[in-house]
Design an enzyme around this catalytic site. Structure first.
Site, PDB file in Angstrom:
ATOM      1  N   SER A  16       1.798 -20.257 -10.020  1.00  0.00           N
ATOM      2  CA  SER A  16       2.612 -20.165  -8.795  1.00  0.00           C
ATOM      3  C   SER A  16       3.958 -19.501  -9.104  1.00  0.00           C
ATOM      4  CB  SER A  16       2.864 -21.557  -8.187  1.00  0.00           C
ATOM      5  OG  SER A  16       3.668 -22.354  -9.048  1.00  0.00           O
ATOM      6  N   GLY A  17       4.667 -19.114  -8.070  1.00  0.00           N
ATOM      7  CA  GLY A  17       6.039 -18.632  -8.192  1.00  0.00           C
ATOM      8  C   GLY A  17       6.218 -17.459  -9.127  1.00  0.00           C
ATOM      9  N   GLY A  19       5.873 -17.348 -12.324  1.00  0.00           N
ATOM     10  CA  GLY A  19       4.795 -17.253 -13.290  1.00  0.00           C
ATOM     11  C   GLY A  19       3.608 -16.471 -12.752  1.00  0.00           C
ATOM     12  N   TYR A 150      19.353 -30.190 -16.095  1.00  0.00           N
ATOM     13  CA  TYR A 150      18.582 -28.948 -15.979  1.00  0.00           C
ATOM     14  C   TYR A 150      19.294 -27.803 -16.697  1.00  0.00           C
ATOM     15  CZ  TYR A 150      16.471 -24.820 -13.779  1.00  0.00           C
ATOM     16  OH  TYR A 150      15.866 -23.598 -13.548  1.00  0.00           O
TER      17      TYR A 150
END
Length: 249
Positions: A16-17, A19, A150
């Protein structure tokens, strides 16, 4: 002839996204693409779009045992790698007083420990001249509130680009990092924020970008392919920031 004809590449979190966009561009450029992810349904969908030569493997990026199993699976099939994009990651945000050990562990297990030990396990499979690209983030540079854990995990990946380059260059393997700013991906929909607040957050972020828009997964994919190709043969241990000027101006 396409840039990645007769090449084999790995994209973690390739279902997804960013990647998936990167895996798709690799496939268009002639590569045999291997993608990993945790969700079997999205892996199956991605594989179907990537073509009959693609390989989709269910794999937990935060599990060291799974890292070793991935390397063993590829080795058993006689697969060696010409490029790898370590994209799998999690993004969890919260103010200092709301961070708990679970959030910390999940973030560092997937973003840092998982990436490091997957590279370690796969090192024997990299061909001479191979390239590794890590997915960093501008959050490592801008000090955005609620992003402390993060951001720290992504700062570690940026450091890896230098230290692992020094270790892997004798094997003929380059390591670099691409650090995106705000990119229009499904990630924003998984932050657990109500729709109205999510729209307000997106608008606020966009106002901080000099180009006044979010980037696209395809734009990041183009940068990853550049860093994975012989076009960047003299680029080692560096970070390519892609944020529309957000951290620069």
């Amino acid at each position: 002839m396409k840039r990645f004809d007769n090449k084999t590449v790995l994209v973690t979190g390739g279902n997804s996204g960013i990647g998936f966009a990167t895996a798709l561009e690799f496939a268009k450029q002639g590569a045999r693409v291997i993608i990993t992810g945790r969700d079997q349904a999205t892996l199956d969908t991605a594989k179907a779009q990537l073509g009959e030569n693609a390989i989709a493997l269910r794999n937990d990026a935060g599990d060291i045992k799974a890292s070793k199993e991935l390397a063993q699976t590829l080795a058993a099939q006689g697969i060696t790698l010409d490029a790898a994009f370590f994209n799998a990651g999690v993004a969890k945000f919260g103010p200092l007083d709301a961070i708990d050990e679970n959030l910390w562990d999940q973030t560092f297990n997937v973003n840092v420990k998982g990436t490091f030990f997957t590279i370690q396990a796969l090192t024997p499979l990299f061909n001479s001249g191979a390239a590794i690209v890590l997915n960093g983030s501008i959050n490592a540079h801008i000090g955005m509130p609620s992003s402390s854990v993060y951001a720290a995990s992504k700062a570690a990946l940026i450091s890896f680009a230098k230290t692992l380059s020094a270790e892997l260059l004798p094997r003929g393997v380059r390591v670099n990092v691409v650090s995106p700013g705000p990119i229009a991906t499904p990630l924003y929909g998984r932050l657990g924020i109500p729709a109205d607040q999510l729209n307000e957050l997106a608008s606020d972020i966009q106002s901080q970008v000099p180009l006044k828009r979010f980037g696209t997964p395809e734009e990041v994919a183009s940068a990853v392919l550049y860093l994975s190709s012989p076009d960047s043969a003299f680029v080692v241990g560096t970070e390519l920031i892609m944020d529309g000027g957000m951290s620069q101006l």
